[in-house]
Design a protein around this motif. Sequence first.
Motif, PDB file in Angstrom:
ATOM      1  N   GLN A  78      -1.364   8.319  13.309  1.00  0.00           N
ATOM      2  CA  GLN A  78      -0.224   9.631  13.432  1.00  0.00           C
ATOM      3  C   GLN A  78       1.116   9.768  13.156  1.00  0.00           C
ATOM      4  O   GLN A  78       1.721  10.439  13.562  1.00  0.00           O
ATOM      5  N   ALA A  79       1.379   7.963  12.939  1.00  0.00           N
ATOM      6  CA  ALA A  79       2.915   7.809  13.341  1.00  0.00           C
ATOM      7  C   ALA A  79       3.814   8.029  11.686  1.00  0.00           C
ATOM      8  O   ALA A  79       4.461   8.202  11.351  1.00  0.00           O
ATOM      9  N   ARG A  80       2.944   8.492  10.912  1.00  0.00           N
ATOM     10  CA  ARG A  80       3.088   9.015   8.863  1.00  0.00           C
ATOM     11  C   ARG A  80       3.530   7.707   9.384  1.00  0.00           C
ATOM     12  O   ARG A  80       4.782   7.619   7.943  1.00  0.00           O
ATOM     13  N   PRO A  81       2.690   6.534   8.504  1.00  0.00           N
ATOM     14  CA  PRO A  81       3.435   5.281   8.540  1.00  0.00           C
ATOM     15  C   PRO A  81       3.578   4.974   6.997  1.00  0.00           C
ATOM     16  O   PRO A  81       2.318   6.145   5.999  1.00  0.00           O
ATOM     17  N   ARG A  82       4.416   4.461   6.786  1.00  0.00           N
ATOM     18  CA  ARG A  82       4.442   4.083   4.855  1.00  0.00           C
ATOM     19  C   ARG A  82       3.405   2.357   4.670  1.00  0.00           C
ATOM     20  O   ARG A  82       3.356   2.285   3.722  1.00  0.00           O
ATOM     21  N   ILE A  83       3.141   1.183   6.087  1.00  0.00           N
ATOM     22  CA  ILE A  83       2.876   0.599   5.657  1.00  0.00           C
ATOM     23  C   ILE A  83       1.958   0.605   7.252  1.00  0.00           C
ATOM     24  O   ILE A  83       2.564   0.763   8.230  1.00  0.00           O
ATOM     25  N   ILE A  84       0.780   0.143   6.956  1.00  0.00           N
ATOM     26  CA  ILE A  84      -0.258   0.336   8.124  1.00  0.00           C
ATOM     27  C   ILE A  84      -0.534  -1.592   8.432  1.00  0.00           C
ATOM     28  O   ILE A  84      -0.975  -2.923   7.363  1.00  0.00           O
ATOM     29  N   LEU A  85      -0.209  -2.681   9.899  1.00  0.00           N
ATOM     30  CA  LEU A  85      -0.454  -3.951   9.854  1.00  0.00           C
ATOM     31  C   LEU A  85      -1.928  -3.799  10.392  1.00  0.00           C
ATOM     32  O   LEU A  85      -2.138  -2.853  11.924  1.00  0.00           O
ATOM     33  N   LEU A  86      -2.930  -4.435   9.709  1.00  0.00           N
ATOM     34  CA  LEU A  86      -4.193  -4.873  10.799  1.00  0.00           C
ATOM     35  C   LEU A  86      -5.061  -5.384  10.521  1.00  0.00           C
ATOM     36  O   LEU A  86      -4.876  -6.419   9.985  1.00  0.00           O
ATOM     37  N   ASP A  87      -5.130  -6.592  12.569  1.00  0.00           N
ATOM     38  CA  ASP A  87      -5.597  -7.658  12.783  1.00  0.00           C
ATOM     39  C   ASP A  87      -7.179  -6.962  13.097  1.00  0.00           C
ATOM     40  O   ASP A  87      -7.451  -6.842  14.107  1.00  0.00           O
ATOM     41  N   GLU A  88      -7.660  -8.070  11.644  1.00  0.00           N
ATOM     42  CA  GLU A  88      -9.062  -8.771  12.322  1.00  0.00           C
ATOM     43  C   GLU A  88      -9.870  -6.534  12.534  1.00  0.00           C
ATOM     44  O   GLU A  88     -10.180  -6.622  13.592  1.00  0.00           O
TER      45      GLU A  88
END
Length: 231
Positions: free
Chosen positions: A148-158
């Motif tokens: 929803q934040a319209r990110p350019r990079i997403i960090l995914l932890d497990e």
Amino acid sequence: MLELTNVDAFYGNSRALQGVNVRVGAGEFLSVLGRNGVGKTTMMRAILGLMDRVTGELRLDGRDLAGLPTHLRAKAGIAYVPQGRGILPRFTVRENLTLGTFAAPADKAVLDEEVFELFPVLRDFLGRNGGNLSGGQQQQLAIARALQARPRIILLDEPTEGIQPNIVEQIEEVITRLNRERGIAVVLVEQNVRFARRASTRFALLEKGRVVAEGSVSALTDDLVHRHMAV
């Protein structure tokens, strides 16, 4: 796009990251691998400004992140799906999703209904409390909220930890689509080496708070995996 240069990160006086150098280019998919407790989650938290202290350089598109609080890093285009999902159990699915819009650009701070194409079950549960969803559904909600934040990079932890196998496949497919079709850069902390090899363009292996190997995913050999991930 995102650069960590000689980064140390601390919990109190304890140094959890030591001289970490990592780069994620626009649209790249980086898998961060290693045994439990080697600093993978700490690296994510350092990027978001959630550590007690961080030294070295953190830059997004050349912009220094060091002086920015977490919410401004989110507004700069970094989204985070933490281990354990971080769903607010007494908020409805709609309310959890709406929280993600607060970090979106001003002209896009409305609910992005494209996430229902990725996770159709969420449309049916908009009025249900997040705490009443299954673990797999909560993980889908956590990823949808980050988007929803319209990110350019997403960090995914497990993101697949503790999830039933049929939902794991769906989540892996969605993560890959976000990278391939939407061009969102991905930094993935994961124990599933097969998924990392299928989806990643690059990898970084951590050991005792240091990067001990990194490069193109084609260089992620069985020998590296055995030396730095086998229990």
